[in-house]
Each structure stands twice: as C-alpha cells, then as structure tokens.
Motif scaffolding. Structure first.
Motif, PDB file in Angstrom:
ATOM      1  N   UNK A  50       1.133  -1.611  -0.019  1.00  0.00           N
ATOM      2  CA  UNK A  50      -0.412   0.129  -0.059  1.00  0.00           C
ATOM      3  C   UNK A  50       0.797   0.858   0.342  1.00  0.00           C
ATOM      4  N   UNK A  51       2.559   1.146   0.428  1.00  0.00           N
ATOM      5  CA  UNK A  51       3.380   2.267   0.254  1.00  0.00           C
ATOM      6  C   UNK A  51       4.086   2.056  -1.223  1.00  0.00           C
ATOM      7  N   UNK A  52       4.275   3.192  -1.509  1.00  0.00           N
ATOM      8  CA  UNK A  52       4.837   3.312  -3.182  1.00  0.00           C
ATOM      9  C   UNK A  52       6.032   2.926  -3.016  1.00  0.00           C
ATOM     10  N   UNK A  53       7.248   1.912  -3.410  1.00  0.00           N
ATOM     11  CA  UNK A  53       8.374   2.145  -3.116  1.00  0.00           C
ATOM     12  C   UNK A  53       9.569   3.055  -2.825  1.00  0.00           C
ATOM     13  N   UNK A  54       8.813   4.217  -3.920  1.00  0.00           N
ATOM     14  CA  UNK A  54       9.305   5.805  -4.190  1.00  0.00           C
ATOM     15  C   UNK A  54       8.659   6.621  -2.519  1.00  0.00           C
ATOM     16  N   UNK A  55       7.933   5.966  -1.696  1.00  0.00           N
ATOM     17  CA  UNK A  55       7.452   6.626  -0.721  1.00  0.00           C
ATOM     18  C   UNK A  55       8.443   8.093  -0.561  1.00  0.00           C
ATOM     19  N   UNK A  56       7.773   8.958  -0.468  1.00  0.00           N
ATOM     20  CA  UNK A  56       9.188  10.108   0.986  1.00  0.00           C
ATOM     21  C   UNK A  56       7.594  10.543   1.714  1.00  0.00           C
ATOM     22  N   UNK A 135       3.827  11.283   3.487  1.00  0.00           N
ATOM     23  CA  UNK A 135       3.317  10.714   4.445  1.00  0.00           C
ATOM     24  C   UNK A 135       4.278  12.129   5.224  1.00  0.00           C
ATOM     25  N   UNK A 136       3.275  12.963   6.093  1.00  0.00           N
ATOM     26  CA  UNK A 136       4.147  13.231   7.557  1.00  0.00           C
ATOM     27  C   UNK A 136       3.221  13.267   8.181  1.00  0.00           C
ATOM     28  N   UNK A 137       3.802  12.833   9.743  1.00  0.00           N
ATOM     29  CA  UNK A 137       3.392  13.403  11.422  1.00  0.00           C
ATOM     30  C   UNK A 137       3.947  13.446  12.183  1.00  0.00           C
ATOM     31  N   UNK A 138       2.958  14.518  13.057  1.00  0.00           N
ATOM     32  CA  UNK A 138       3.679  14.995  13.884  1.00  0.00           C
ATOM     33  C   UNK A 138       2.575  15.443  15.195  1.00  0.00           C
ATOM     34  N   UNK A 139       3.819  15.223  16.402  1.00  0.00           N
ATOM     35  CA  UNK A 139       3.118  14.935  17.679  1.00  0.00           C
ATOM     36  C   UNK A 139       2.084  16.576  17.894  1.00  0.00           C
ATOM     37  N   UNK A 140       1.232  16.359  18.333  1.00  0.00           N
ATOM     38  CA  UNK A 140       0.109  17.054  18.199  1.00  0.00           C
ATOM     39  C   UNK A 140       0.482  17.958  19.903  1.00  0.00           C
TER      40      UNK A 140
END
Length: 144
Positions: A50-56, A135-140
C-alpha cells in the motif's frame, strides 16, 4: 418544460462526473489503516503493498524514504493506533490528499512516543491501485 429538463440533465451529468472522478474516501481510509497496521505488525511486505517504493516522508526528526521506514519499522514497538477526523480532498481522479489525527501508543528505540499526532498523506492511483506517495505526522501540542 424542455428547458427545465435540459437544466436537470446537465446538473445530473455534472454531479455524476464529479462523483465518479472523486476518490472513494472509505477505500482510501482503509488503505491508510492497512499501512499503519502493517507498520505496527512489522509486516514489510504488507506495508509495500500500500506504500509506493518511492515514498517520501517528513517528520520532526527529518525526511524519510522507504528504506528508512522499513528500518524504523523494526525499531518501533507500537502497541496500538487509532485514526480519527479523517478527511479526503481531491480535484483529480487519481490523487487524494488526506489529513487526520492518529493516537499512537508505543516506543521507538526504547523512547516513549505515545500521544496524538496530526498526520497527512498523499495517495496516487496507478493502474487501478492506490499507493501512498507522501506521508507526514507530527506530535500534537497540548493547549497552554
């Protein structure tokens, strides 16, 4: 009467075109959850489905790619995750931009990483298959 029928048909086809062009929110959200579940389970092959090999990716500690994601997967001890407030935006039939909150319980390299994170992903459909390309995430932060 013909005029109203024509307007009705035009409106119907315009709405139908938009409906068919827009990505299916439930399908995209299911893929997002599948990526998180594969990561939690340390299932690299499931993750790659489900995640592309070239994910950033971009995180507070810096940028990432597939190799780093797979390395970090081994170092995480994720007990649970829960996705909420999932939204999907798209003005293209083959791209979806999503934002959501994810509550994570677990450790990375022995450090507690539990908490709520603001997250976002970009999904791209190629050959009928949706794959995460960003994809990105940061702690709230808590309100002060």
């Amino acid at each position: 009467m013909k005029k109203y029928t024509s307007y009705s048909l035009i409106a119907f086809f315009a709405i139908a075109a938009v409906a068919f062009a827009a990505p299916d929110k439930a399908a995209i959200e299911a893929k997002e959850k599948a990526a998180w579940q594969a990561f939690k389970d340390k299932n690299a092959e499931g993750f790659k489905k489900v995640v592309d090999k070239d994910i950033r990716c971009v995180y507070a500690e810096g940028p990432s790619n597939m190799d780093k994601e797979l390395y970090d997967m081994k170092k995480w001890d994720m007990k649970s995750f829960a996705i909420s407030d999932y939204t999907v935006f798209s003005d293209e039939k083959d791209v979806a931009v999503v934002t959501y909150t994810v509550k994570v319980e677990g450790t990375l390299h022995g450090k507690d990483m539990s908490g709520a994170y603001n997250a976002g992903s970009v999904w791209k459909q190629e050959k009928g298959k949706w794959m995460a390309i960003f994809h990105t995430n940061i702690k709230a932060e808590t309100a002060k």
